[in-house]
Write a protein that holds these residues in place. Sequence first.
Motif, mmCIF file in Angstrom:
data_model
loop_
_atom_site.group_PDB
_atom_site.id
_atom_site.type_symbol
_atom_site.label_atom_id
_atom_site.label_comp_id
_atom_site.label_asym_id
_atom_site.label_seq_id
_atom_site.Cartn_x
_atom_site.Cartn_y
_atom_site.Cartn_z
ATOM 1 N N SER A 39 0.840 -1.201 0.000
ATOM 2 C CA SER A 39 0.000 0.000 0.000
ATOM 3 C C SER A 39 0.866 1.239 0.000
ATOM 4 C CB SER A 39 -0.904 0.001 1.248
ATOM 5 O OG SER A 39 -1.513 1.249 1.399
ATOM 6 N N PRO A 40 0.403 2.322 -0.652
ATOM 7 C CA PRO A 40 1.182 3.551 -0.642
ATOM 8 C C PRO A 40 1.350 4.140 0.738
ATOM 9 C CG PRO A 40 -1.017 3.937 -1.522
ATOM 10 C CD PRO A 40 -0.850 2.471 -1.393
ATOM 11 N N SER A 41 0.501 3.724 1.671
ATOM 12 C CA SER A 41 0.617 4.264 3.019
ATOM 13 C C SER A 41 1.676 3.561 3.843
ATOM 14 C CB SER A 41 -0.734 4.188 3.750
ATOM 15 O OG SER A 41 -1.135 2.840 3.849
ATOM 16 N N SER A 42 2.194 2.420 3.308
ATOM 17 C CA SER A 42 3.209 1.690 4.050
ATOM 18 C C SER A 42 4.513 2.455 4.020
ATOM 19 C CB SER A 42 3.415 0.299 3.434
ATOM 20 O OG SER A 42 2.203 -0.427 3.448
ATOM 21 N N PRO A 43 5.214 2.549 5.160
ATOM 22 C CA PRO A 43 6.458 3.299 5.191
ATOM 23 C C PRO A 43 7.549 2.611 4.383
ATOM 24 C CG PRO A 43 6.132 2.150 7.262
ATOM 25 C CD PRO A 43 4.890 1.949 6.472
ATOM 26 N N PRO A 44 8.415 3.371 3.712
ATOM 27 C CA PRO A 44 9.493 2.762 2.952
ATOM 28 C C PRO A 44 10.468 2.042 3.870
ATOM 29 C CG PRO A 44 9.814 5.123 3.145
ATOM 30 C CD PRO A 44 8.472 4.819 3.705
ATOM 31 N N ARG A 45 10.990 0.931 3.365
ATOM 32 C CA ARG A 45 11.906 0.143 4.181
ATOM 33 C C ARG A 45 13.315 0.688 4.016
ATOM 34 N NH1 ARG A 45 9.603 -5.947 2.889
ATOM 35 N NH2 ARG A 45 7.481 -5.559 3.618
ATOM 36 N N SER A 46 13.561 1.781 4.696
ATOM 37 C CA SER A 46 14.862 2.442 4.589
ATOM 38 C C SER A 46 15.628 2.282 5.894
ATOM 39 C CB SER A 46 14.670 3.937 4.274
ATOM 40 O OG SER A 46 15.896 4.605 4.349
ATOM 41 N N ARG A 47 16.930 2.026 5.766
ATOM 42 C CA ARG A 47 17.753 1.918 6.958
ATOM 43 C C ARG A 47 18.145 3.292 7.489
ATOM 44 N NH1 ARG A 47 21.944 -2.994 5.321
ATOM 45 N NH2 ARG A 47 20.347 -4.595 4.986
ATOM 46 N N ASN A 48 17.952 4.322 6.687
ATOM 47 C CA ASN A 48 18.306 5.679 7.101
ATOM 48 C C ASN A 48 17.156 6.266 7.888
ATOM 49 O OD1 ASN A 48 18.896 8.426 7.282
ATOM 50 N ND2 ASN A 48 20.071 8.384 5.353
ATOM 51 N N CYS A 49 17.335 6.390 9.206
ATOM 52 C CA CYS A 49 16.248 6.858 10.077
ATOM 53 C C CYS A 49 15.826 8.273 9.711
ATOM 54 C CB CYS A 49 16.692 6.799 11.534
ATOM 55 S SG CYS A 49 15.465 7.398 12.720
ATOM 56 N N CYS A 50 16.812 9.156 9.489
ATOM 57 C CA CYS A 50 16.492 10.545 9.174
ATOM 58 C C CYS A 50 15.717 10.634 7.868
ATOM 59 C CB CYS A 50 17.766 11.382 9.090
ATOM 60 S SG CYS A 50 18.640 11.517 10.679
ATOM 61 N N PHE A 51 16.098 9.775 6.897
ATOM 62 C CA PHE A 51 15.407 9.785 5.613
ATOM 63 C C PHE A 51 13.961 9.334 5.771
ATOM 64 C CE2 PHE A 51 14.191 7.695 1.628
ATOM 65 C CZ PHE A 51 14.392 8.737 0.736
ATOM 66 N N GLN A 55 9.629 10.715 4.941
ATOM 67 C CA GLN A 55 8.937 10.055 3.844
ATOM 68 C C GLN A 55 7.429 9.992 4.019
ATOM 69 O OE1 GLN A 55 10.307 9.070 0.772
ATOM 70 N NE2 GLN A 55 11.695 10.505 1.783
ATOM 71 N N TYR A 56 6.958 9.695 5.206
ATOM 72 C CA TYR A 56 5.520 9.553 5.478
ATOM 73 C C TYR A 56 4.860 8.563 4.518
ATOM 74 C CZ TYR A 56 5.999 13.659 8.462
ATOM 75 O OH TYR A 56 6.379 14.533 9.430
ATOM 76 N N GLY A 57 5.569 7.460 4.236
ATOM 77 C CA GLY A 57 4.983 6.415 3.422
ATOM 78 C C GLY A 57 4.643 6.841 2.014
ATOM 79 N N GLY A 58 5.318 7.845 1.504
ATOM 80 C CA GLY A 58 5.036 8.303 0.150
ATOM 81 C C GLY A 58 3.827 9.205 0.035
ATOM 82 N N ILE A 59 3.242 9.604 1.148
ATOM 83 C CA ILE A 59 2.074 10.491 1.135
ATOM 84 C C ILE A 59 2.573 11.928 1.004
ATOM 85 C CG2 ILE A 59 -0.026 11.164 2.329
ATOM 86 C CD1 ILE A 59 0.045 8.240 1.571
#
Length: 528
Positions: A39-51, A55-59
């Motif tokens: 889902s577009p609301s799912s947060p990206p699986r990024s190891r960079n916490c600050c990044f 992101q807000y899950g692409g919203i």
Amino acid sequence: KIGNGYTSTTMNEKEKMNSFEVETTTKNKQGSTTGSRESPSSPPRSRNCCFSVWQYGGISEARGYALVAMARGVAVMSNVVVNAALLELAMNAAGCPTADELDAMEADGTIENADDFECTNKIYGQNPLSLISNIAVVTGVLGAILMPIIGVILDFTPYRRLVGILFSVIFTIIQGIQIAIGPRTWFAMAILQALAGVCFSAIIMTSFAYLPEICERVGQVKHSGYTARFTAKQFSCQALFLILLGALSFALGIAKDSVRTARLSQAMNVGLISILFGCGWHYLPSRLASRELPQGKRCLVLYGIRQNFRTAASVNREYKKGLRWYLLATMFAQSSVGALTTVSVVYLSSEVGLNATDISLFFFVVLVGTIPGAKFASVISKRMNPSSSWQLSMIFLFITMFIGALTLGDAPNKYLSLIWGFFVGAVLGWFYPTENLFFSCVLPKGQEAEIAGFRVYCSMILAWLPPMVFSILVQSGVDAKWGMTFMGSFILIAASLLRFGAGTWEEILEESQRSGITENEAIAEPPL
């Protein structure tokens, strides 16, 4: 639905959002790839916490709202410094000595007691101490008149984003003009300050219109986490701005000059909000008109205003235990808390003797105090219902305001006011999250967008009243400390409305059909 800018998206938009999915490819432990749908609301699986924080899950709406909130935070702090400078300039123009000058006059024997000195001089027919509160009165009255009209435009036209951009541009231009604040221009700058307040209210309302849509896309639980992150970013920007302003004012040797500090503050403010507003409205998308004017209805504004009255009548008739009393309490509580920012500048400057740099330090301490206050709110909301917790926070806020108003004027050191500022921040950190928790519990299911907009209007409709009470008292010769005390009494009215009007907590939850909601589902703790 009502004409307040909060009507949810159209069915076509909803179908597109519900059907929109992103194909992602993930690797398993053996190195093979498997297709998955996310889902577009799912947060990206990024190891960079600050990044990932940004992101807000692409919203994109969430990212844009966060940036606009950060711009608002910077603007609020800068305008606090401007208010301090305007007050000092008005006092000088009227021939009234400042608190520091009174202390010097008392030391050299010109006057016997600085605390008993009363300046009766007027400027433009008003007591200079009432200038800031009069600005707040004008802003509140114009806001109460214009906000329903702006809400109608947001609902019935596709110009929501354009309205937000327009008011942001006008607001930024006003901030830029105010860099020229000085002895010859202060009254014109005071007029512009009132107009800037109206623009600021419009920016708030326009950006808030995106919140119900964000909630629809990500769900209530995740949205509460997003809201906490919005608040954390806004408070962080406010704190960082004040730190930078204080450091630069000391480095440039202007820390004791309120006017030059205000000029520096507005210059920094214009640069920062130009970037933040620009990026924020870039991410916030345009929206089609969510409603159409019924046949036979020609005047858009009158129809929207009538709908507001119909909504008020509906709330009064159908939600007698909780929502009705919450909205009434909000009218008085928010007007009092909102006036605290402006009126406290008058009190701290005239009674305590703080200059613009000192006042910026005071509000930095207030922001620091909100952190333990928010933690305390989270703890106490698990031990008592949100209604009782919110009432207690209002009572403690009044007590804190009352103690500060009566004691700080006689304090041996003006920087003792910083201790009071910390406690004010702590109680505000308790007040705001608990109010949001209360609202999320009394909000009727299926009417989230409609009532959310009406709530914003209720929080603004009496914003002019406490400052006007303060101005009347000061104009009548009453000491500013009593004016501040009477202004704070509005928050006691809010607590009394809940205590003696609202039903039991079980009745409130049953009425809103949210009996199963928990505190953790309703509000997330800010990640500070």
